[in-house]
Design a protein around this motif. Structure first.
Motif, PDB file in Angstrom:
ATOM      1  N   SER A   7     -22.459 -35.631  45.789  1.00 28.28           N
ATOM      2  CA  SER A   7     -22.020 -34.361  46.374  1.00 28.28           C
ATOM      3  C   SER A   7     -20.706 -34.584  47.123  1.00 28.28           C
ATOM      4  O   SER A   7     -20.348 -35.721  47.469  1.00 28.28           O
ATOM      5  CB  SER A   7     -23.078 -33.838  47.344  1.00 28.28           C
ATOM      6  OG  SER A   7     -23.142 -34.680  48.497  1.00 28.28           O
ATOM      7  N   GLN A   8     -19.995 -33.506  47.391  1.00 26.96           N
ATOM      8  CA  GLN A   8     -18.764 -33.604  48.172  1.00 26.96           C
ATOM      9  C   GLN A   8     -19.040 -34.229  49.539  1.00 26.96           C
ATOM     10  O   GLN A   8     -18.283 -35.071  50.014  1.00 26.96           O
ATOM     11  CB  GLN A   8     -18.118 -32.218  48.364  1.00 26.96           C
ATOM     12  CG  GLN A   8     -17.372 -31.742  47.154  1.00 26.96           C
ATOM     13  CD  GLN A   8     -16.125 -32.561  46.901  1.00 26.96           C
ATOM     14  OE1 GLN A   8     -15.184 -32.528  47.691  1.00 26.96           O
ATOM     15  NE2 GLN A   8     -16.109 -33.299  45.813  1.00 26.96           N
ATOM     16  N   GLU A  13     -18.593 -38.802  53.301  1.00 27.47           N
ATOM     17  CA  GLU A  13     -19.255 -39.795  54.164  1.00 27.47           C
ATOM     18  C   GLU A  13     -18.864 -41.213  53.770  1.00 27.47           C
ATOM     19  O   GLU A  13     -18.631 -42.061  54.636  1.00 27.47           O
ATOM     20  CB  GLU A  13     -20.771 -39.612  54.109  1.00 27.47           C
ATOM     21  CG  GLU A  13     -21.238 -38.360  54.829  1.00 27.47           C
ATOM     22  CD  GLU A  13     -22.706 -38.034  54.600  1.00 27.47           C
ATOM     23  OE1 GLU A  13     -23.426 -38.853  53.963  1.00 27.47           O
ATOM     24  OE2 GLU A  13     -23.136 -36.958  55.054  1.00 27.47           O
ATOM     25  N   ILE A  14     -18.762 -41.476  52.487  1.00 26.52           N
ATOM     26  CA  ILE A  14     -18.341 -42.798  52.023  1.00 26.52           C
ATOM     27  C   ILE A  14     -16.890 -43.054  52.433  1.00 26.52           C
ATOM     28  O   ILE A  14     -16.549 -44.138  52.919  1.00 26.52           O
ATOM     29  CB  ILE A  14     -18.542 -42.930  50.500  1.00 26.52           C
ATOM     30  CG1 ILE A  14     -20.041 -42.954  50.197  1.00 26.52           C
ATOM     31  CG2 ILE A  14     -17.833 -44.170  49.949  1.00 26.52           C
ATOM     32  CD1 ILE A  14     -20.387 -42.807  48.728  1.00 26.52           C
ATOM     33  N   ALA A  71     -21.445 -51.012  47.905  1.00 32.07           N
ATOM     34  CA  ALA A  71     -22.587 -51.654  47.247  1.00 32.07           C
ATOM     35  C   ALA A  71     -23.869 -50.974  47.713  1.00 32.07           C
ATOM     36  O   ALA A  71     -23.994 -50.582  48.871  1.00 32.07           O
ATOM     37  CB  ALA A  71     -22.627 -53.137  47.586  1.00 32.07           C
ATOM     38  N   GLY A  72     -24.795 -50.843  46.800  1.00 33.83           N
ATOM     39  CA  GLY A  72     -26.081 -50.251  47.125  1.00 33.83           C
ATOM     40  C   GLY A  72     -27.174 -51.304  47.090  1.00 33.83           C
ATOM     41  O   GLY A  72     -26.900 -52.497  47.086  1.00 33.83           O
ATOM     42  N   ARG A  73     -28.405 -50.857  47.038  1.00 25.20           N
ATOM     43  CA  ARG A  73     -29.541 -51.781  46.945  1.00 25.20           C
ATOM     44  C   ARG A  73     -29.594 -52.408  45.559  1.00 25.20           C
ATOM     45  O   ARG A  73     -29.378 -51.718  44.557  1.00 25.20           O
ATOM     46  CB  ARG A  73     -30.836 -51.035  47.204  1.00 25.20           C
ATOM     47  CG  ARG A  73     -30.950 -50.533  48.602  1.00 25.20           C
ATOM     48  CD  ARG A  73     -32.307 -49.923  48.794  1.00 25.20           C
ATOM     49  NE  ARG A  73     -32.244 -48.996  49.908  1.00 25.20           N
ATOM     50  CZ  ARG A  73     -33.208 -48.184  50.232  1.00 25.20           C
ATOM     51  NH1 ARG A  73     -34.314 -48.160  49.514  1.00 25.20           N
ATOM     52  NH2 ARG A  73     -33.087 -47.380  51.257  1.00 25.20           N
ATOM     53  N   GLY A  74     -29.902 -53.678  45.507  1.00 21.65           N
ATOM     54  CA  GLY A  74     -29.999 -54.365  44.218  1.00 21.65           C
ATOM     55  C   GLY A  74     -28.696 -54.260  43.456  1.00 21.65           C
ATOM     56  O   GLY A  74     -27.646 -54.653  43.938  1.00 21.65           O
ATOM     57  N   ASP A  75     -28.771 -53.688  42.272  1.00 23.52           N
ATOM     58  CA  ASP A  75     -27.578 -53.514  41.438  1.00 23.52           C
ATOM     59  C   ASP A  75     -26.894 -52.171  41.672  1.00 23.52           C
ATOM     60  O   ASP A  75     -25.936 -51.838  40.978  1.00 23.52           O
ATOM     61  CB  ASP A  75     -27.963 -53.613  39.952  1.00 23.52           C
ATOM     62  CG  ASP A  75     -28.421 -55.013  39.580  1.00 23.52           C
ATOM     63  OD1 ASP A  75     -28.045 -55.962  40.288  1.00 23.52           O
ATOM     64  OD2 ASP A  75     -29.162 -55.146  38.587  1.00 23.52           O
ATOM     65  N   GLY A  76     -27.380 -51.391  42.615  1.00 26.93           N
ATOM     66  CA  GLY A  76     -26.851 -50.055  42.852  1.00 26.93           C
ATOM     67  C   GLY A  76     -25.454 -50.077  43.439  1.00 26.93           C
ATOM     68  O   GLY A  76     -25.020 -51.049  44.058  1.00 26.93           O
ATOM     69  N   TRP A  77     -24.731 -48.991  43.244  1.00 25.65           N
ATOM     70  CA  TRP A  77     -23.385 -48.849  43.776  1.00 25.65           C
ATOM     71  C   TRP A  77     -23.027 -47.374  43.914  1.00 25.65           C
ATOM     72  O   TRP A  77     -23.661 -46.514  43.320  1.00 25.65           O
ATOM     73  CB  TRP A  77     -22.345 -49.537  42.879  1.00 25.65           C
ATOM     74  CG  TRP A  77     -22.442 -49.130  41.435  1.00 25.65           C
ATOM     75  CD1 TRP A  77     -23.110 -49.798  40.447  1.00 25.65           C
ATOM     76  CD2 TRP A  77     -21.892 -47.961  40.808  1.00 25.65           C
ATOM     77  NE1 TRP A  77     -23.009 -49.126  39.252  1.00 25.65           N
ATOM     78  CE2 TRP A  77     -22.253 -47.993  39.440  1.00 25.65           C
ATOM     79  CE3 TRP A  77     -21.128 -46.897  41.259  1.00 25.65           C
ATOM     80  CZ2 TRP A  77     -21.881 -47.009  38.538  1.00 25.65           C
ATOM     81  CZ3 TRP A  77     -20.755 -45.904  40.361  1.00 25.65           C
ATOM     82  CH2 TRP A  77     -21.126 -45.972  39.027  1.00 25.65           C
ATOM     83  N   LYS A  78     -21.984 -47.124  44.704  1.00 27.63           N
ATOM     84  CA  LYS A  78     -21.418 -45.788  44.845  1.00 27.63           C
ATOM     85  C   LYS A  78     -19.905 -45.950  44.744  1.00 27.63           C
ATOM     86  O   LYS A  78     -19.348 -46.928  45.242  1.00 27.63           O
ATOM     87  CB  LYS A  78     -21.778 -45.162  46.195  1.00 27.63           C
ATOM     88  CG  LYS A  78     -23.258 -44.907  46.346  1.00 27.63           C
ATOM     89  CD  LYS A  78     -23.578 -44.310  47.696  1.00 27.63           C
ATOM     90  CE  LYS A  78     -25.102 -44.129  47.820  1.00 27.63           C
ATOM     91  NZ  LYS A  78     -25.455 -43.526  49.109  1.00 27.63           N
ATOM     92  N   SER A  79     -19.263 -44.999  44.111  1.00 31.87           N
ATOM     93  CA  SER A  79     -17.819 -45.054  43.929  1.00 31.87           C
ATOM     94  C   SER A  79     -17.237 -43.660  44.134  1.00 31.87           C
ATOM     95  O   SER A  79     -17.777 -42.685  43.618  1.00 31.87           O
ATOM     96  CB  SER A  79     -17.485 -45.561  42.524  1.00 31.87           C
ATOM     97  OG  SER A  79     -16.092 -45.557  42.307  1.00 31.87           O
ATOM     98  N   GLY A 141     -17.285 -38.441  43.003  1.00 32.40           N
ATOM     99  CA  GLY A 141     -18.000 -39.696  43.170  1.00 32.40           C
ATOM    100  C   GLY A 141     -19.217 -39.792  42.289  1.00 32.40           C
ATOM    101  O   GLY A 141     -19.754 -38.779  41.819  1.00 32.40           O
ATOM    102  N   ARG A 142     -19.615 -41.032  42.065  1.00 34.23           N
ATOM    103  CA  ARG A 142     -20.823 -41.318  41.290  1.00 34.23           C
ATOM    104  C   ARG A 142     -21.574 -42.450  41.953  1.00 34.23           C
ATOM    105  O   ARG A 142     -21.024 -43.229  42.733  1.00 34.23           O
ATOM    106  CB  ARG A 142     -20.465 -41.725  39.863  1.00 34.23           C
ATOM    107  CG  ARG A 142     -19.878 -40.587  39.062  1.00 34.23           C
ATOM    108  CD  ARG A 142     -19.640 -40.994  37.661  1.00 34.23           C
ATOM    109  NE  ARG A 142     -19.150 -39.848  36.892  1.00 34.23           N
ATOM    110  CZ  ARG A 142     -18.709 -39.934  35.672  1.00 34.23           C
ATOM    111  NH1 ARG A 142     -18.676 -41.088  35.050  1.00 34.23           N
ATOM    112  NH2 ARG A 142     -18.293 -38.854  35.047  1.00 34.23           N
ATOM    113  N   GLU A 143     -22.849 -42.537  41.598  1.00 31.84           N
ATOM    114  CA  GLU A 143     -23.668 -43.637  42.084  1.00 31.84           C
ATOM    115  C   GLU A 143     -24.625 -44.077  40.991  1.00 31.84           C
ATOM    116  O   GLU A 143     -24.959 -43.302  40.101  1.00 31.84           O
ATOM    117  CB  GLU A 143     -24.448 -43.233  43.336  1.00 31.84           C
ATOM    118  CG  GLU A 143     -25.536 -42.214  43.084  1.00 31.84           C
ATOM    119  CD  GLU A 143     -26.344 -41.889  44.326  1.00 31.84           C
ATOM    120  OE1 GLU A 143     -26.428 -42.731  45.228  1.00 31.84           O
ATOM    121  OE2 GLU A 143     -26.899 -40.789  44.379  1.00 31.84           O
ATOM    122  N   SER A 144     -25.040 -45.330  41.088  1.00 30.52           N
ATOM    123  CA  SER A 144     -26.087 -45.818  40.187  1.00 30.52           C
ATOM    124  C   SER A 144     -27.342 -46.028  41.032  1.00 30.52           C
ATOM    125  O   SER A 144     -27.268 -46.491  42.158  1.00 30.52           O
ATOM    126  CB  SER A 144     -25.662 -47.109  39.507  1.00 30.52           C
ATOM    127  OG  SER A 144     -25.678 -48.177  40.433  1.00 30.52           O
TER     128      SER A 144
END
Length: 147
Positions: A7-8, A13-14, A71-79, A141-144
């Motif tokens: 979301s915007q 926030e990032i 970086a997120g939890r484990g292999d997670g990420w946000k960009s 933005g995107r996240e995994s």
């Protein structure tokens, strides 16, 4: 992993939490990417630099792009990716308040002048620093996340 749009509000926030982003600028069709220190306020990202290639290129072509990741939890990420326009905050009467605002935002953090205030010791570059902002046009933005 699942890829989701952010979301915007999540993107902002990032950006607000980030201290360093990767700035892309271009001249004559040649892209150039460098890390910069950033601070978010309203709909602009503020930064600082010594004169050099990125400043020369942004003066020629003020359209820029900035990317921040987390970086997120484990292999997670946000960009988060921002497109916008470079605006220099010159050291003159009409820009004094904006320069002071940029300095106040950036100087809240230790070593805020890095990497923009550092150059190789062999470089023959004037020590005049400058402040600038990126007026944001789009923020996406995107996240995994795990399935």
């Amino acid at each position: 992993m699942i890829i989701r749009e952010l979301s915007q509000q999540a993107c902002l926030e990032i950006l607000a939490a980030a201290r360093v982003g990767r700035l892309a600028c271009a001249s004559d069709g040649q892209p150039y990417v460098v890390p910069i220190t950033i601070a978010l306020a309203q709909h602009s990202l503020y930064s600082f630099s010594l004169p050099g290639q990125k400043i020369d290129w942004m003066r020629q072509n003020p359209k820029v792009c900035l990317q921040v990741d987390q970086a997120g939890r484990g292999d997670g990420w946000k960009s988060v990716v921002v497109t916008g326009t470079y605006e220099e905050l010159p050291d003159r009467i009409g820009s004094k308040l904006e320069r002071e605002h940029a300095w106040s935002l950036l100087s809240k953090h230790a070593n805020w002048w890095e990497p923009g205030g550092l150059k190789p010791v062999t470089a023959d570059i004037p020590a005049e620093h400058l402040f600038y902002r990126i007026n944001m046009d789009t923020v996406t933005g995107r996240e995994s996340v795990p399935e």
